[in-house]
Design a protein around this motif. Structure first.
Motif, PDB file in Angstrom:
ATOM      1  N   ASN A 180       0.822  -1.198   0.000  1.00  0.00           N
ATOM      2  CA  ASN A 180       0.000   0.000   0.000  1.00  0.00           C
ATOM      3  C   ASN A 180       0.864   1.259   0.000  1.00  0.00           C
ATOM      4  O   ASN A 180       1.823   1.374   0.756  1.00  0.00           O
ATOM      5  CB  ASN A 180      -0.902  -0.009   1.238  1.00  0.00           C
ATOM      6  N   GLY A 181       0.496   2.208  -0.860  1.00  0.00           N
ATOM      7  CA  GLY A 181       1.152   3.504  -0.849  1.00  0.00           C
ATOM      8  C   GLY A 181       2.452   3.576  -1.602  1.00  0.00           C
ATOM      9  O   GLY A 181       3.156   4.575  -1.498  1.00  0.00           O
ATOM     10  N   GLN A 182       2.818   2.569  -2.405  1.00  0.00           N
ATOM     11  CA  GLN A 182       4.055   2.654  -3.164  1.00  0.00           C
ATOM     12  C   GLN A 182       3.794   3.197  -4.562  1.00  0.00           C
ATOM     13  O   GLN A 182       2.793   2.875  -5.204  1.00  0.00           O
ATOM     14  CB  GLN A 182       4.739   1.291  -3.243  1.00  0.00           C
ATOM     15  N   ARG A 183       4.703   3.993  -5.019  1.00  0.00           N
ATOM     16  CA  ARG A 183       4.608   4.625  -6.333  1.00  0.00           C
ATOM     17  C   ARG A 183       4.886   3.613  -7.435  1.00  0.00           C
ATOM     18  O   ARG A 183       5.735   2.739  -7.294  1.00  0.00           O
ATOM     19  CB  ARG A 183       5.622   5.769  -6.401  1.00  0.00           C
ATOM     20  N   ALA A 184       4.190   3.744  -8.555  1.00  0.00           N
ATOM     21  CA  ALA A 184       4.491   2.907  -9.709  1.00  0.00           C
ATOM     22  C   ALA A 184       5.885   3.250 -10.227  1.00  0.00           C
ATOM     23  O   ALA A 184       6.313   4.409 -10.167  1.00  0.00           O
ATOM     24  CB  ALA A 184       3.456   3.124 -10.802  1.00  0.00           C
ATOM     25  N   PRO A 185       6.618   2.274 -10.742  1.00  0.00           N
ATOM     26  CA  PRO A 185       7.977   2.554 -11.226  1.00  0.00           C
ATOM     27  C   PRO A 185       7.957   3.480 -12.437  1.00  0.00           C
ATOM     28  O   PRO A 185       6.986   3.527 -13.193  1.00  0.00           O
ATOM     29  CB  PRO A 185       8.512   1.168 -11.586  1.00  0.00           C
TER      30      PRO A 185
ATOM     31  N   GLU B 242      -4.353  13.898  -0.169  1.00  0.00           N
ATOM     32  CA  GLU B 242      -3.088  13.817   0.571  1.00  0.00           C
ATOM     33  C   GLU B 242      -2.351  12.525   0.259  1.00  0.00           C
ATOM     34  O   GLU B 242      -1.156  12.537  -0.051  1.00  0.00           O
ATOM     35  CB  GLU B 242      -3.338  13.925   2.074  1.00  0.00           C
ATOM     36  N   ASP B 243      -3.058  11.400   0.320  1.00  0.00           N
ATOM     37  CA  ASP B 243      -2.378  10.118   0.088  1.00  0.00           C
ATOM     38  C   ASP B 243      -1.977   9.970  -1.376  1.00  0.00           C
ATOM     39  O   ASP B 243      -0.946   9.372  -1.682  1.00  0.00           O
ATOM     40  CB  ASP B 243      -3.280   8.962   0.509  1.00  0.00           C
ATOM     41  N   GLY B 244      -2.789  10.535  -2.299  1.00  0.00           N
ATOM     42  CA  GLY B 244      -2.426  10.470  -3.702  1.00  0.00           C
ATOM     43  C   GLY B 244      -1.118  11.180  -3.988  1.00  0.00           C
ATOM     44  O   GLY B 244      -0.295  10.700  -4.780  1.00  0.00           O
ATOM     45  N   ILE B 245      -0.897  12.329  -3.343  1.00  0.00           N
ATOM     46  CA  ILE B 245       0.351  13.068  -3.537  1.00  0.00           C
ATOM     47  C   ILE B 245       1.474  12.446  -2.714  1.00  0.00           C
ATOM     48  O   ILE B 245       2.617  12.337  -3.170  1.00  0.00           O
ATOM     49  CB  ILE B 245       0.149  14.546  -3.167  1.00  0.00           C
ATOM     50  N   TYR B 246       1.133  12.009  -1.498  1.00  0.00           N
ATOM     51  CA  TYR B 246       2.138  11.414  -0.609  1.00  0.00           C
ATOM     52  C   TYR B 246       2.817  10.219  -1.275  1.00  0.00           C
ATOM     53  O   TYR B 246       4.045  10.071  -1.222  1.00  0.00           O
ATOM     54  CB  TYR B 246       1.466  10.981   0.690  1.00  0.00           C
ATOM     55  N   SER B 247       2.028   9.356  -1.917  1.00  0.00           N
ATOM     56  CA  SER B 247       2.586   8.120  -2.479  1.00  0.00           C
ATOM     57  C   SER B 247       3.522   8.391  -3.650  1.00  0.00           C
ATOM     58  O   SER B 247       4.285   7.499  -4.045  1.00  0.00           O
ATOM     59  CB  SER B 247       1.464   7.185  -2.920  1.00  0.00           C
ATOM     60  N   VAL B 248       3.486   9.594  -4.210  1.00  0.00           N
ATOM     61  CA  VAL B 248       4.399   9.939  -5.292  1.00  0.00           C
ATOM     62  C   VAL B 248       5.771  10.314  -4.749  1.00  0.00           C
ATOM     63  O   VAL B 248       6.802   9.991  -5.353  1.00  0.00           O
ATOM     64  CB  VAL B 248       3.819  11.096  -6.130  1.00  0.00           C
ATOM     65  N   PHE B 249       5.799  10.968  -3.594  1.00  0.00           N
ATOM     66  CA  PHE B 249       7.056  11.470  -3.044  1.00  0.00           C
ATOM     67  C   PHE B 249       7.643  10.607  -1.928  1.00  0.00           C
ATOM     68  O   PHE B 249       8.844  10.661  -1.674  1.00  0.00           O
ATOM     69  CB  PHE B 249       6.860  12.887  -2.503  1.00  0.00           C
TER      70      PHE B 249
END
Length: 646
Positions: free
Chosen positions: A335-340, A397-404
């Protein structure tokens, strides 16, 4: 008599006492002249050692600090000279023709091109060439900044002012009788780094001096930023209005490429696309338009040195990958990891997987059963790729958080951060990210503030974050205000016409974009134009096999020249500007002939689709290279094919 006798005795006793005291003092002094006592000697040794330690420490500090202080002082002097010369030169350089004076200058430059050139053989490597009018006479002069070895590997930035350029004393179209070219050098910076191994004059000098366009693709340049790198690792940045008129100046040295050397391209880097997959999108008939716009956004960059990471958010943020994971949803396993990030330089199977993951979202526009419906209704084909992927709700928040940030560790991705985040949403946020990563309910104001804090954290790591509000929310002042609080207040002033015509507007600088679902493709297209519009990316291939290390290849265009070192890079990119309402221009990419190889052709594409034969000329005038009809909204990719000579 008795009294007198008594006084006499007292006097004699006093004299004897004083004599004895003096003899004792003399005796004591004699003993001290003989040396220190042991306690005294120990005290002296201790004090001497302490003083020597203090003195040695002070000398050590002085030895360490003096070179640093001298370097800072030398850099300070360099900065003074840089600030004195470069902004003024850039501000007065010819780059637009809006008034009669500039129109006259343009006519002079256009007559028998290139008629503004110089004959002087200058040392070192060119980093910047400008055409400027002399303030006193109005005649055109050339300002050349060059990277020069001042001796003993002391590399400097030297400014040459060339008056009466190209004149030999004989009257010509731009020289009067008796005018003779002259040049005057000024040392501008002296604390520059030495070149890397293998560097020769004519190669780019981007390790010491960089020029980057400020506007990044409004249709004509509005200014440049110049960055100077010092040997200490410090940098200095300044800028001005414009570069020269993009004339192809005559080479002043046959072993180097024509001046000016092309500045680094704005096109490329990492882009994270973050898509709202909450159920409100299909409810408002936005599912298919969103999918098509996102895929078109990726396609527009194919063939450029860009990498994409495709992510989504509804109840939580997630990486949009076809991995169902342990939870039975098509997201990244944790959960919460960015796509490569996936390179789109070539149209590979990985690029197609990104497209497929987006288009696999079910078409339930207008027929969305709602977040509380059975999963079979929300995911009719059972592939677990659906709207409300993680669950109903909108968690900015979580959508942006998971990118950074890595959701598993809470740590930033550091050097692997995106350069640009494009955040698409159709409404206000209703959830926030709890400390353990789970979603928690919140009102719109609180959820917005939390998302803004995360976006600021991302920007502090060097990323640009822009937002796109689509659907009915695009006309809601409250929702628009919320997203502007997260991404920034510079509003896009462009538009998308009913026939699809795009007015790019201020896309290069805007933070907040908006439009109907039907306009989303055009809105994203304007962002693409701001990033990579009007560019040509060049790769090299021998017998149709690109990507192999074949050494260094020199390419020249009217905007400058670059070296493609296939051992260090896969591609180079040239940027082209467009004047006024110009919708197409011909650009010529020349390849310098290289011993042992014969140029065959250039295979050019736009968005993965071959450029029509009518828009490309192979080896124009017998010169290796291609001539291309380029539009301001195109990012062309060309593979230059050669074959070894037998």
């Amino acid at each position: 008599m008795r009294l007198q006798t008594k006084q006499t005795k007292q006097t004699e006793q006093t004299e004897q006492t004083e004599y004895a005291s003096s003899q004792h003092a003399a005796s004591s002094g004699a003993r001290r002249d003989g040396g220190f006592t042991l306690p005294e000697l120990l005290i002296v040794v201790v004090l001497s050692g302490t003083l020597m330690a203090v003195i040695a420490s002070a000398i050590s500090v002085m030895l360490r600090v003096t070179p640093q202080a001298e370097a800072r002082l030398a850099e300070s002097k360099d900065i003074t000279f840089l600030q004195t010369w470069i902004p003024i030169d850039l501000a007065t350089a010819i780059n637009s023709y809006d008034d009669p004076v500039d129109a006259d200058v343009k006519a002079k430059l256009a007559a028998n091109p290139p008629n503004i050139s110089y004959n002087s053989t200058l040392p070192g490597g060119n980093v910047l060439t400008l055409v400027v009018p002399n303030g006193a006479t109005g005649e055109l002069e050339i300002i050349v900044y060059r990277y020069v070895d001042g001796g003993n590997d002391n590399w400097q930035l030297v400014r040459y002012r060339i008056s009466d350029p190209g004149c030999t004393g004989v009257a010509t179209a731009h020289c009067e009788d008796g005018e003779i070219e002259s040049s005057s050098p000024v040392g501008v910076a002296h604390e520059l780094p030495s070149p890397p191994a293998g560097w020769v004059p004519g190669d780019p000098v981007d390790f010491a001096f960089q020029v980057i366009a400020r506007n990044q693709a409004a249709l004509r340049p509005v200014g440049e930023d110049v960055t100077v790198f010092f040997d200490s690792g410090n940098t200095f940045r300044t800028g001005g209005a414009g570069l020269s008129a993009e004339q192809d100046l005559t080479p002043n040295d046959p072993v180097t490429l024509p001046d000016p050397t092309a500045p680094p391209s704005r096109c490329g880097g990492r882009i994270a696309l973050v898509i709202d997959t909450s159920g409100s999108v299909p409810i408002n008939h936005g599912g298919i338009p969103t999918e098509q716009a996102a895929v078109g956004f990726i396609d527009a960059f194919v063939g450029t040195p860009t990498e994409f990471s495709i992510n989504g958010f509804d109840r939580e943020g997630y990486g949009m990958v076809p991995d169902t994971g342990a939870t039975g949803v098509a997201r990244y396993s944790l959960n919460g990891q960015r796509a490569p990030f996936v390179s789109v330089l070539e149209n590979t199977a990985e690029v197609q997987q990104m497209r497929d993951r987006i288009t696999a979202l079910d078409d339930l526009d207008g027929a969305w059963p709602g977040g509380g419906a059975a999963i079979t209704a929300r995911d009719p084909n059972g592939d677990r790729i659906m709207w409300d992927q993680i669950g109903s709700g909108t968690n900015w928040e979580d959508g942006i958080y998971s990118v950074f940030f890595d959701g598993a560790t809470g740590q930033p991705y550091n050097s692997f951060q995106p350069d640009l985040v494009v955040f698409i949403t159709d409404g206000q946020p209703s959830l926030v990210r709890n400390a353990d990563g789970t979603p928690g309910g919140a009102n719109g104001r609180t959820a917005t503030d939390r998302a803004a804090a995360v976006a600021n954290a991302g920007r502090s790591q060097g990323a640009r974050v822009i937002g796109v509000m689509v659907g009915n929310a695009a006309n809601n002042a409250t929702y628009r205000g919320y997203l502007q609080d997260v991404v920034g207040g510079t509003v896009w002033n462009g538009s998308v016409a009913p026939d699809g015509t795009i007015n790019v507007g201020n896309a290069v600088a805007a933070d907040f974009f908006s439009g109907a679902f039907a306009d989303l493709g055009g809105v994203l297209r304007s962002i693409m134009i701001a990033e990579c519009g009007g560019t040509v990316t060049v790769r090299k291939s021998i017998d149709g096999a690109p990507g192999t290390n074949t050494g260094r290849w020199n390419y020249s265009t009217e905007t400058g020249d670059q070296v493609l070192d296939t051992g260090a890079a896969s591609s180079i990119t040239f940027d082209f500007s467009f004047e006024g309402n110009q919708i197409v221009r011909e650009v010529l990419i020349r390849e310098e002939a290289r011993a042992g190889y014969s140029f065959v052709r250039g295979d050019c594409q736009v968005g993965g689709v071959p450029v029509p034969e009518s828009d490309i000329v192979q080896s124009p005038d017998g010169t290796p290279g291609v001539a291309i009809q380029l539009s301001p909204d195109e990012a062309v990719s060309c593979v230059m094919v050669s074959t070894p000579e037998s």
